[in-house]
Design an enzyme around this catalytic site. Structure first.
Site, PDB file in Angstrom:
ATOM      1  N   GLY A 122       0.829  -1.201   0.000  1.00 29.00           N
ATOM      2  CA  GLY A 122       0.000   0.000   0.000  1.00 29.00           C
ATOM      3  C   GLY A 122       0.861   1.249   0.000  1.00 29.00           C
ATOM      4  O   GLY A 122       1.865   1.305   0.717  1.00 29.00           O
ATOM      5  N   GLY A 190      25.078  -8.609  19.401  1.00 28.14           N
ATOM      6  CA  GLY A 190      23.970  -7.931  20.057  1.00 28.14           C
ATOM      7  C   GLY A 190      23.331  -8.817  21.110  1.00 28.14           C
ATOM      8  O   GLY A 190      22.761  -9.857  20.780  1.00 28.14           O
ATOM      9  N   ALA A 191      23.462  -8.396  22.385  1.00 25.25           N
ATOM     10  CA  ALA A 191      22.880  -9.197  23.480  1.00 25.25           C
ATOM     11  C   ALA A 191      21.564  -8.591  23.941  1.00 25.25           C
ATOM     12  O   ALA A 191      21.317  -8.437  25.132  1.00 25.25           O
ATOM     13  CB  ALA A 191      23.864  -9.282  24.639  1.00 25.25           C
ATOM     14  N   SER A 279      21.911  -9.121  15.530  1.00 24.28           N
ATOM     15  CA  SER A 279      20.670  -8.640  16.156  1.00 24.28           C
ATOM     16  C   SER A 279      21.005  -7.364  16.916  1.00 24.28           C
ATOM     17  O   SER A 279      21.069  -7.351  18.138  1.00 24.28           O
ATOM     18  CB  SER A 279      20.104  -9.712  17.090  1.00 24.28           C
ATOM     19  OG  SER A 279      21.123 -10.220  17.941  1.00 24.28           O
ATOM     20  N   ARG A 282      16.437  -2.765  15.207  1.00 21.64           N
ATOM     21  CA  ARG A 282      15.586  -2.745  14.016  1.00 21.64           C
ATOM     22  C   ARG A 282      15.318  -1.298  13.619  1.00 21.64           C
ATOM     23  O   ARG A 282      15.362  -0.397  14.457  1.00 21.64           O
ATOM     24  CB  ARG A 282      14.283  -3.499  14.312  1.00 21.64           C
ATOM     25  CG  ARG A 282      14.537  -4.965  14.656  1.00 21.64           C
ATOM     26  CD  ARG A 282      13.273  -5.726  14.957  1.00 21.64           C
ATOM     27  NE  ARG A 282      12.332  -5.752  13.873  1.00 21.64           N
ATOM     28  CZ  ARG A 282      12.387  -6.603  12.834  1.00 21.64           C
ATOM     29  NH1 ARG A 282      13.348  -7.493  12.746  1.00 21.64           N
ATOM     30  NH2 ARG A 282      11.473  -6.556  11.886  1.00 21.64           N
ATOM     31  N   ASP A 322       5.901  -0.434  15.530  1.00 15.48           N
ATOM     32  CA  ASP A 322       7.353  -0.321  15.357  1.00 15.48           C
ATOM     33  C   ASP A 322       7.771   0.842  14.464  1.00 15.48           C
ATOM     34  O   ASP A 322       8.922   1.276  14.512  1.00 15.48           O
ATOM     35  CB  ASP A 322       7.909  -1.613  14.717  1.00 15.48           C
ATOM     36  CG  ASP A 322       8.148  -2.716  15.737  1.00 15.48           C
ATOM     37  OD1 ASP A 322       7.669  -2.593  16.878  1.00 15.48           O
ATOM     38  OD2 ASP A 322       8.814  -3.715  15.381  1.00 15.48           O
ATOM     39  N   ALA A 330       5.220  -6.099  20.306  1.00 21.92           N
ATOM     40  CA  ALA A 330       3.938  -6.383  19.657  1.00 21.92           C
ATOM     41  C   ALA A 330       2.770  -5.827  20.470  1.00 21.92           C
ATOM     42  O   ALA A 330       1.828  -5.252  19.912  1.00 21.92           O
ATOM     43  CB  ALA A 330       3.786  -7.894  19.472  1.00 21.92           C
ATOM     44  N   HIS A 454      -1.897 -21.720  46.559  1.00 23.87           N
ATOM     45  CA  HIS A 454      -0.701 -22.460  46.959  1.00 23.87           C
ATOM     46  C   HIS A 454      -0.750 -23.875  46.392  1.00 23.87           C
ATOM     47  O   HIS A 454      -1.810 -24.501  46.445  1.00 23.87           O
ATOM     48  CB  HIS A 454      -0.619 -22.539  48.485  1.00 23.87           C
ATOM     49  CG  HIS A 454       0.547 -23.373  48.952  1.00 23.87           C
ATOM     50  ND1 HIS A 454       1.843 -22.915  48.905  1.00 23.87           N
ATOM     51  CD2 HIS A 454       0.597 -24.649  49.418  1.00 23.87           C
ATOM     52  CE1 HIS A 454       2.650 -23.864  49.342  1.00 23.87           C
ATOM     53  NE2 HIS A 454       1.925 -24.929  49.659  1.00 23.87           N
TER      54      HIS A 454
END
Ligand SMILES: Cc1cc2nc3c(=O)[nH]c(=O)nc-3n(C[C@H](O)[C@H](O)[C@H](O)COP(=O)(O)OP(=O)(O)OC[C@H]3O[C@@H](n4cnc5c(N)ncnc54)[C@H](O)[C@@H]3O)c2cc1C
Length: 475
Positions: A122, A190-191, A279, A282, A322, A330, A454
């Site tokens: 779109g 990347g941690a 990682s 983003r 995002d 999310a 419990h």
């Protein structure tokens, strides 16, 4: 002639499809456009989350955890497993099935809510009267028009400069979720959440995993005590994590990747990996929206610029998830989607970033909501802290998962809960109680006085709340 709608949503990830459903519930004639395609050319709505994020990563974390338990955990229960092996192809096929079920589920939800779905890209084609014309480039190109447009185009992985993703050796999240076999030596740059989750999956299946993190501290966003406990637990599992690691170069060869880096002490290091997962964050995805042509403003990070209510600079155009500022989660995208739809209906919703929970689905799991101790100290807020270890929780001991603790932070004067931090079994589920407490403005005493079943893990939350007043019952 354009198809006329009240609301057009561009992007069918958790932000977009939830926004579309809420808008339809509120009586708006709503369309949803998404371009994700699965094998066979079929649409695959659900975005990053469903296709290459939350859902497939949790599927592989579950499979690999079963493998780890069968190999290392079952023996203490008196269950001996002989000839244990992993069929990676079958594991990945199961993950793909879980993803496809979710894609189909979303298509069904859209249909149920009478939301026409358009498969394709779109983009803004210009003004249409007082609203907007949106072009869909797909198998059946079409033009839609609506006074309100919600941009929910998500994000894409950031590559290391000079080391593009190649889908074979240098992998993004999609590649990390589709490895055809367990690599012997796996590097992770990347941690953060994604690096730790992906590293955990392949470590459990037998890879030697080395994680290189540029920041000097491990899990800087988490409460310091939680980060320390996590680092200890991951080291024990054999994840080699190097903080303060600066990448100098990444060279992909024929069958391996050589990474030159400098360690925290400034010494040059060279590591060779069979696969490298990158990682390092983003970036917002605005490519293909034709944003420039209509003057949709982006901020300095490339996000669609929005105000606190997700309004862009263009009348009737909103953006969520995002692709805008704020945590890339999310559930944050979903909450913003609901809020925008309700605002269009004249309601007054509010998304409070301070009560958005954070979760890392490693083992032990890590979850928190609200402020960390270091944040409260930095802000000069007087607080009291109460912690309770899972080693003193009957259910955790029965499960054989007694690592970690729950911590409650409360205002020193009013006792209002300011944060909850958990590392341990099912921390992802436990944190909901902290979110609820904070949303209702509860005190730590409120949590402490609630009857918890419990034996449950949630008793550790109650005991942490009791610990704020220094009156734990089981420690
Ligand atoms: C490996 C991994 C694990 C994760 N795990 C978690 C987790 O456990 N929990 C969590 O909360 N978050 C997790 N996340 C983050 C989460 O996936 C994102 O925050 C979330 O998907 C954002 O939702 P969104 O709707 O904003 O965007 P997206 O999910 O990215 O969806 C955007 C959609 O829009 C489509 N699109 C883009 N441009 C156009 C266009 N012009 N026309 C049509 N369609 C378009 C995209 O193809 C995509 O389908 C994870 C992410 C990764 C990568």
């Amino acid at each position: 002639m354009a198809d006329q709608f009240d609301v057009v949503v561009i992007g069918g990830g958790p932000g977009g499809y939830i926004a579309a459903i809420r808008a339809a519930q509120l009586g708006f004639r709503t369309a949803c456009i998404d371009d994700w395609t699965r094998d066979g050319g079929k649409p695959a709505p659900g975005g990053t989350c469903t296709n290459v994020g939350c859902i497939p990563s949790k599927a592989l974390l579950q499979s690999s955890e079963h493998f780890e338990h069968a190999g290392h955990g079952f023996a203490q229960h008196g269950i001996d497993v002989k000839g244990l092996s992993i069929d990676v192809e079958r594991m990945i096929a199961r993950k793909d099935k879980v993803v496809a079920q979710s894609n189909d589920g979303i298509l069904w939800l859209l249909k149920k809510n009478k939301i026409p779905f358009f498969h394709g890209r779109g983009s803004f084609a210009g003004k249409a009267g007082d609203g907007w014309a949106i072009k869909v480039d797909g198998a059946a190109p079409v033009e839609l028009a609506a006074p309100s447009v919600i941009v929910a185009t998500g994000s894409v992985p950031r590559a290391l400069p000079g080391a593009p993703f190649d889908g074979k050796l240098v992998l993004d999240n999609a590649g990390a979720l589709a490895l055809p076999a367990v690599p012997k030596r796996l590097g992770v740059v990347g941690a953060g959440v994604i690096g730790l989750e992906m590293g955990s999956v392949w470590r459990r299946l037998g890879a030697e995993v080395t994680v290189l993190e540029a920041l000097p501290v491990f899990l800087g966003a988490a409460d310091e005590a939680v980060a320390k406990e996590a680092q200890k637990a991951f080291a024990k599992q054999g994840l080699a994590i190097h903080t303060g690691a600066k990448i100098a170069s990444v060279k992909a060869g024929k069958a391996d990747v050589t990474v030159e880096w400098t360690d925290a002490q400034g010494a040059a290091q060279t590591s060779v990996f069979d696969r490298l997962i990158v990682s390092i964050g983003r970036v917002p995805n605005t490519a293909g929206l034709n944003a420039e042509a209509v003057g949709l403003e982006l901020d300095e990070r490339g996000c669609v610029a929005v105000d606190d209510d997700c309004r862009t600079n263009l009348p009737g155009v909103w953006a969520i998830g995002d692709v805008v500022r704020g945590p890339m989660l999310a559930h944050k995208a979903e909450e913003e989607g609901v809020a925008v739809a309700e605002r269009l209906a004249g309601q007054h919703p509010h998304v409070d970033f301070n009560t958005i929970p954070w979760v890392i689905y490693t083992s032990p799991e890590i979850a928190w909501v609200g402020k960390t101790e270091q944040q409260l100290k930095g802000e000069g807020v007087a607080y009291r802290a109460g912690s309770f270890p899972f080693s003193a929780n009957g259910r955790a001991r029965a499960m054989g998962e007694a690592t970690g603790f729950v911590k409650i932070l409360a205002d020193a004067e009013t006792d209002r809960v300011l944060g909850m931090h958990a590392i341990g079994p099912m921390a992802s589920e436990l944190v909901a109680e902290g979110v609820m407490a904070m949303e209702f403005g509860a005190s730590s005493e409120d949590i402490a006085r609630i009857c918890h079943a419990h034996p449950t893990l949630s008793e550790a939350t109650k005991e942490a709340a009791l610990a704020v007043a220094k009156r734990t019952l089981n420690l």
